[in-house]
Design an enzyme around this catalytic site. Structure first.
Site, PDB file in Angstrom:
ATOM      1  N   GLY A 145       0.786  -1.234   0.000  1.00 27.16           N
ATOM      2  CA  GLY A 145       0.000   0.000   0.000  1.00 27.16           C
ATOM      3  C   GLY A 145       0.818   1.285   0.000  1.00 27.16           C
ATOM      4  O   GLY A 145       0.359   2.301   0.528  1.00 27.16           O
ATOM      5  N   SER A 146       2.004   1.269  -0.611  1.00 21.99           N
ATOM      6  CA  SER A 146       2.781   2.518  -0.619  1.00 21.99           C
ATOM      7  C   SER A 146       2.145   3.556  -1.542  1.00 21.99           C
ATOM      8  O   SER A 146       2.178   4.749  -1.250  1.00 21.99           O
ATOM      9  CB  SER A 146       4.247   2.261  -0.972  1.00 21.99           C
ATOM     10  N   ASN A 147       1.558   3.113  -2.645  1.00 21.59           N
ATOM     11  CA  ASN A 147       0.845   4.076  -3.506  1.00 21.59           C
ATOM     12  C   ASN A 147      -0.379   4.626  -2.788  1.00 21.59           C
ATOM     13  O   ASN A 147      -0.698   5.812  -2.899  1.00 21.59           O
ATOM     14  CB  ASN A 147       0.441   3.423  -4.833  1.00 21.59           C
TER      15      ASN A 147
ATOM     16  N   ARG B  52      -6.364  -8.551  -7.948  1.00 26.75           N
ATOM     17  CA  ARG B  52      -7.464  -9.401  -8.421  1.00 26.75           C
ATOM     18  C   ARG B  52      -7.933  -8.882  -9.763  1.00 26.75           C
ATOM     19  O   ARG B  52      -8.063  -7.663  -9.962  1.00 26.75           O
ATOM     20  CB  ARG B  52      -8.679  -9.327  -7.474  1.00 26.75           C
TER      21      ARG B  52
ATOM     22  N   HIS C 189       0.342   1.227 -13.158  1.00 27.75           N
ATOM     23  CA  HIS C 189       1.079   0.053 -13.621  1.00 27.75           C
ATOM     24  C   HIS C 189       2.563   0.401 -13.698  1.00 27.75           C
ATOM     25  O   HIS C 189       2.918   1.463 -14.224  1.00 27.75           O
ATOM     26  CB  HIS C 189       0.556  -0.380 -15.001  1.00 27.75           C
TER      27      HIS C 189
ATOM     28  N   ASP D  48      -4.395  -4.241 -17.788  1.00 23.60           N
ATOM     29  CA  ASP D  48      -3.330  -3.278 -18.104  1.00 23.60           C
ATOM     30  C   ASP D  48      -3.512  -2.631 -19.474  1.00 23.60           C
ATOM     31  O   ASP D  48      -2.549  -2.377 -20.208  1.00 23.60           O
ATOM     32  CB  ASP D  48      -1.935  -3.931 -17.986  1.00 23.60           C
TER      33      ASP D  48
HETATM   34  C1  GRF Z   1       3.186  -0.937  -7.640  1.00 23.87           C
HETATM   35  O1  GRF Z   1       4.391  -1.102  -8.337  1.00 23.87           O
HETATM   36  C2  GRF Z   1       2.055  -0.758  -8.607  1.00 23.87           C
HETATM   37  O2  GRF Z   1       2.406  -0.093  -9.767  1.00 23.87           O
HETATM   38  C3  GRF Z   1       1.686  -2.195  -8.927  1.00 23.87           C
HETATM   39  O3  GRF Z   1       1.846  -2.882  -7.714  1.00 23.87           O
HETATM   40  C4  GRF Z   1       2.789  -2.198  -6.885  1.00 23.87           C
HETATM   41  C5  GRF Z   1       2.053  -1.900  -5.605  1.00 23.87           C
HETATM   42  O4  GRF Z   1       2.870  -1.340  -4.641  1.00 23.87           O
HETATM   43  N1  GRF Z   1       0.373  -2.242  -9.520  1.00 23.87           N
HETATM   44  P1  GRF Z   1       2.212  -0.702  -3.346  1.00 23.87           P
HETATM   45  O5  GRF Z   1       1.291  -1.743  -2.733  1.00 23.87           O
HETATM   46  O6  GRF Z   1       1.468   0.517  -3.746  1.00 23.87           O
HETATM   47  O7  GRF Z   1       3.383  -0.400  -2.447  1.00 23.87           O
END
Ligand code: GRF
Length: 215
Positions: free
Chosen positions: A14-16, A93, A111, A147
């Protein structure tokens, strides 16, 4: 301005998600994160969101007999929280075409590659194996095919001679954390629209329309 009620769907780290929550903590940001959903109860991101006072729920896909039933539960929660936009952020998923169509133009994904190159998994390994010089990340609207879908924004990352999948992934992820909040802001503030399957910026000089470093 009313802020768009936004849900983030995660499966893991969940870093994004964190970078989106951080951006949305600014009152002037055009989206408000009202819900974080995970298909994995153990996802670390859930605890982080909870700490930030955001509603969270785990919808464990393993207890459902089919994708449709799993998605019906997601949809109930999304409606309950009056969600207007969905951000997929490391959500692992596949979604059915009917769920995707329900959220057409209102669901975006990040992505870790410059689409349409390197759809699917292990993008950094594959870019290195090909000797790619430029790699990066993409935020796009979600369509039924994985994607694929109209591209909202991209950020390039140079591939270095001594990169490993891990070092490259780290630099791409840093760009993801910058790009995703910028892209969500563009969608939430309606600076872009979809026309003929393409993303059009209301202002062609919008900084997001042209990635930094592109000639
Ligand atoms: C990221 O590289 C995102 O682009 C991909 O999965 C990874 C998720 O990383 N879809 P995080 O869980 O957000 O750290």
């Amino acid at each position: 301005m009313t802020r768009k009620r936004t849900a983030i769907l995660i499966s893991g780290h969940g870093s994004n998600m964190r970078s989106l929550i951080e951006a949305a903590s600014e009152p002037a940001y055009p989206a408000e994160i009202v819900l974080v959903l995970s298909n994995r109860p153990e996802a670390q991101g859930l605890a982080v969101a909870k700490e930030r006072g955001i509603a969270t729920a785990a919808v464990d896909h393993r207890i459902y007999t089919g994708r449709e039933n799993f998605e019906a539960s997601l949809q109930v929660l999304l409606e309950l929280h009056r969600v207007e936009l969905i951000c997929l952020a490391g959500f692992m998923r596949l979604l059915t075409p009917s769920f995707v169509r329900l959220w057409e133009g209102r669901m975006i994904n990040i992505h870790p590659a410059l689409l349409p190159a390197y759809r699917g998994l292990h993008t950094h390994e594959r870019a290195l194996a090909d000797g790619a010089k430029i790699h990066g990340c993409t935020v796009h609207f979600v369509v039924p095919a994985m994607d694929e879908g109209p591209i909202i924004a991209q950020a390039p990352v140079a591939v270095l001679e001594d990169d490993t999948p891990e070092t490259l992934a780290r630099r791409v992820l840093a760009e993801e954390h910058r790009l995703y909040p910028a892209a969500l802001a563009a969608v939430a503030s309606e600076r872009i629209k979809l026309a003929g399957g393409r993303v059009i910026f209301a202002d062609p000089s919008d900084p997001l329309a042209r990635p930094p470093g592109a000639r």
